[in-house]
Motif scaffolding. Sequence first.
Motif, PDB file in Angstrom:
ATOM      1  N   ASN B  81       2.317 -22.269   6.213  1.00 50.57           N
ATOM      2  CA  ASN B  81       3.056 -23.459   6.652  1.00 50.57           C
ATOM      3  C   ASN B  81       3.157 -24.535   5.571  1.00 50.57           C
ATOM      4  OD1 ASN B  81       3.439 -22.449   9.250  1.00 50.57           O
ATOM      5  ND2 ASN B  81       1.380 -23.109   9.847  1.00 50.57           N
ATOM      6  N   HIS B  82       2.219 -24.578   4.661  1.00 53.52           N
ATOM      7  CA  HIS B  82       2.102 -25.709   3.739  1.00 53.52           C
ATOM      8  C   HIS B  82       3.094 -25.677   2.578  1.00 53.52           C
ATOM      9  CE1 HIS B  82       0.337 -28.112   0.479  1.00 53.52           C
ATOM     10  NE2 HIS B  82      -0.085 -28.901   1.447  1.00 53.52           N
ATOM     11  N   PHE B  83       3.320 -24.491   1.999  1.00 57.85           N
ATOM     12  CA  PHE B  83       4.092 -24.447   0.748  1.00 57.85           C
ATOM     13  C   PHE B  83       5.591 -24.253   0.968  1.00 57.85           C
ATOM     14  CE2 PHE B  83      -0.212 -23.191  -0.543  1.00 57.85           C
ATOM     15  CZ  PHE B  83      -0.430 -24.167  -1.498  1.00 57.85           C
ATOM     16  N   ASP B  84       6.387 -24.850   0.060  1.00 58.54           N
ATOM     17  CA  ASP B  84       7.846 -24.726   0.184  1.00 58.54           C
ATOM     18  C   ASP B  84       8.366 -23.481  -0.554  1.00 58.54           C
ATOM     19  OD1 ASP B  84       7.476 -25.405  -2.396  1.00 58.54           O
ATOM     20  OD2 ASP B  84       8.593 -27.278  -2.353  1.00 58.54           O
ATOM     21  N   LYS B  85       9.697 -23.298  -0.442  1.00 63.34           N
ATOM     22  CA  LYS B  85      10.324 -22.099  -1.007  1.00 63.34           C
ATOM     23  C   LYS B  85      10.133 -22.010  -2.514  1.00 63.34           C
ATOM     24  CE  LYS B  85      13.925 -20.312   1.912  1.00 63.34           C
ATOM     25  NZ  LYS B  85      15.334 -20.237   2.190  1.00 63.34           N
ATOM     26  N   LYS B  86      10.210 -23.157  -3.176  1.00 60.49           N
ATOM     27  CA  LYS B  86      10.118 -23.180  -4.636  1.00 60.49           C
ATOM     28  C   LYS B  86       8.751 -22.657  -5.098  1.00 60.49           C
ATOM     29  CE  LYS B  86      10.645 -26.197  -8.586  1.00 60.49           C
ATOM     30  NZ  LYS B  86      10.328 -27.524  -9.044  1.00 60.49           N
ATOM     31  N   PHE B  87       7.737 -23.061  -4.363  1.00 57.59           N
ATOM     32  CA  PHE B  87       6.382 -22.632  -4.717  1.00 57.59           C
ATOM     33  C   PHE B  87       6.222 -21.121  -4.526  1.00 57.59           C
ATOM     34  CE2 PHE B  87       1.930 -21.791  -3.861  1.00 57.59           C
ATOM     35  CZ  PHE B  87       1.282 -22.552  -4.823  1.00 57.59           C
ATOM     36  N   LYS B  88       6.926 -20.610  -3.464  1.00 56.83           N
ATOM     37  CA  LYS B  88       6.763 -19.188  -3.140  1.00 56.83           C
ATOM     38  C   LYS B  88       7.562 -18.277  -4.071  1.00 56.83           C
ATOM     39  CE  LYS B  88       6.140 -20.231   1.739  1.00 56.83           C
ATOM     40  NZ  LYS B  88       6.745 -20.190   3.072  1.00 56.83           N
ATOM     41  N   ARG B  89       8.534 -18.841  -4.812  1.00 61.98           N
ATOM     42  CA  ARG B  89       9.467 -18.021  -5.605  1.00 61.98           C
ATOM     43  C   ARG B  89       8.781 -17.068  -6.593  1.00 61.98           C
ATOM     44  NH1 ARG B  89      13.657 -21.952  -7.417  1.00 61.98           N
ATOM     45  NH2 ARG B  89      14.124 -22.223  -5.231  1.00 61.98           N
ATOM     46  N   PRO B  90       7.832 -17.529  -7.410  1.00 61.78           N
ATOM     47  CA  PRO B  90       7.181 -16.586  -8.342  1.00 61.78           C
ATOM     48  C   PRO B  90       6.481 -15.428  -7.628  1.00 61.78           C
ATOM     49  CG  PRO B  90       6.558 -18.841  -8.839  1.00 61.78           C
ATOM     50  CD  PRO B  90       7.313 -18.884  -7.568  1.00 61.78           C
ATOM     51  N   PHE B  91       5.938 -15.715  -6.443  1.00 64.13           N
ATOM     52  CA  PHE B  91       5.278 -14.654  -5.682  1.00 64.13           C
ATOM     53  C   PHE B  91       6.291 -13.586  -5.268  1.00 64.13           C
ATOM     54  CE2 PHE B  91       2.353 -18.165  -5.266  1.00 64.13           C
ATOM     55  CZ  PHE B  91       1.104 -17.569  -5.252  1.00 64.13           C
ATOM     56  N   MET B  92       7.471 -14.064  -4.841  1.00 67.64           N
ATOM     57  CA  MET B  92       8.525 -13.138  -4.414  1.00 67.64           C
ATOM     58  C   MET B  92       9.029 -12.317  -5.601  1.00 67.64           C
ATOM     59  SD  MET B  92       8.641 -13.652  -1.331  1.00 67.64           S
ATOM     60  CE  MET B  92       7.468 -14.764  -0.626  1.00 67.64           C
ATOM     61  N   LEU B  93       9.203 -12.999  -6.719  1.00 66.77           N
ATOM     62  CA  LEU B  93       9.694 -12.316  -7.922  1.00 66.77           C
ATOM     63  C   LEU B  93       8.691 -11.233  -8.343  1.00 66.77           C
ATOM     64  CD1 LEU B  93      11.779 -12.142 -10.206  1.00 66.77           C
ATOM     65  CD2 LEU B  93      10.473 -13.859 -11.443  1.00 66.77           C
ATOM     66  N   ASN B  94       7.423 -11.593  -8.308  1.00 65.52           N
ATOM     67  CA  ASN B  94       6.385 -10.627  -8.667  1.00 65.52           C
ATOM     68  C   ASN B  94       6.378  -9.454  -7.694  1.00 65.52           C
ATOM     69  OD1 ASN B  94       4.122  -9.803 -10.269  1.00 65.52           O
ATOM     70  ND2 ASN B  94       2.829 -10.350  -8.546  1.00 65.52           N
TER      71      ASN B  94
END
Lengths: 347, 117
Positions: B81-94
Amino acid sequence: MSASGRPISDKILYHLISKPQSSDELFHSLYDSPSAENRQHFFALNSHLTPQARPGQVVFMTPPEDLECRASETALRETATRIDQHTCGLSEINAQLLQKHYELIARFTDYSGMGYGLSMHYFRVHTYQVKTILNELTRLYSRTYTQHGNFNQEAFFARRRGLFMQLDHVMNTMVGHKSMGLELDTKRRLGISTKSIIRKLKNHPMPLKDLPEFSNKFTQVAKYSKRLGRAGLIGSVALDGLHSVAKVEEACTVGSQRDCTKAKFGQTARLGGSVGLGYFGGEYGALGGYTLCNLVFGVESLGTSVLWCGIIVGGASGAAGGYYGSKYGGNAAQYTGDIIYKTIYRH
Amino acid sequence: MQTIELLYVVITFIALLCAFLSIGMLFYIGKHHVKEIDRIIFGCETEDDSFFFLMLRVPNYTLGFIWKFYAKRAGLLEMYNHFDKKFKRPFMLNLWLSVIGMGAFLILIYMQKYVLA
């Protein structure tokens, strides 16, 4: 008389010396109230020992009166001398590591690259976990005493039981029962000090056909213990790299020019594949084990998901994934190297 | 070089490229993102921050970002719930790099065993 081909007796025991000490100190640390006969037999059997024993040396122990063991004594002396020659430069730290974790290191000698690194990591996080449980035990004692002034509390006993069970489980997963050496009962029966770490030669972690094979395998394990402390990610990749370089050197020394060039292509690609799929294998292995464990024993149920799922299950499945990934990834990429070589040189 | 062999070589390069990019991403995420997550979930930074520990934690956090049920089971709901999309982007890319890379390696192993053998 050589013991080659002779089955290894169940009664032959061995001990790895982990610190510099006099031979006398060593002898007294191994036996509880030894007889003069024991002493004479011990020093006759271990004639390679100088007055000052050094880390990395191996001593053998057999019952003085046993005929079966007596037949192997010459071979045991030769084996100990050969080991002495190969482990000459072993430091005290490495020797201690070897003594404590011989079985574990022996198992890892088969690992390579990422699989190796992951296995080391798996062991390290276990150690961390043992530390955490012991800290928790200390806190439990201090908290209970501060709150109640005594330990006679049902909740205290229940929590302590739980922590001991966790500790027991972590220790067993980490080192296995055999790694602790001879069982206490056996030690007491043989008059051996209960504090010493002594192992049965017959239970060697890498199966032995005969006695001379022990010195080779021991030396191999000793070499790994030297690398152990240095193996982080860089160490793991470097190990794989060394493996590739050795293969290329072998092909260039023994084989033709063509074999040499082919090995360069194949082994370079193998290294990339081994690191790449080793990494993915480790990652997916860990994730698979961890996820499954989390879904089954999630936080709501026990509150120990990070402990059990992350460390025990995730670590083990990650190590297995890394090992198989390194192996198959290396083979697959080596094939690419062979294709490129074939295309360039048209062989 | 036959077409099938050329395909094999190309897939190898894709697999290796994804692997090494993903390793780089793991270092990046470990340095910039994981510590922040640790502070949210555990209230402090985790003691062991080695590469191998990251190999276990980063995919776990990624799964927690993309699957709410898992986040709940694994105690990562606060992070979800805490983090926004921008923060999650590197995780998705990885995640995508590792899915493509792993897939490519599996294809290679299959081709080597059953197609090119």
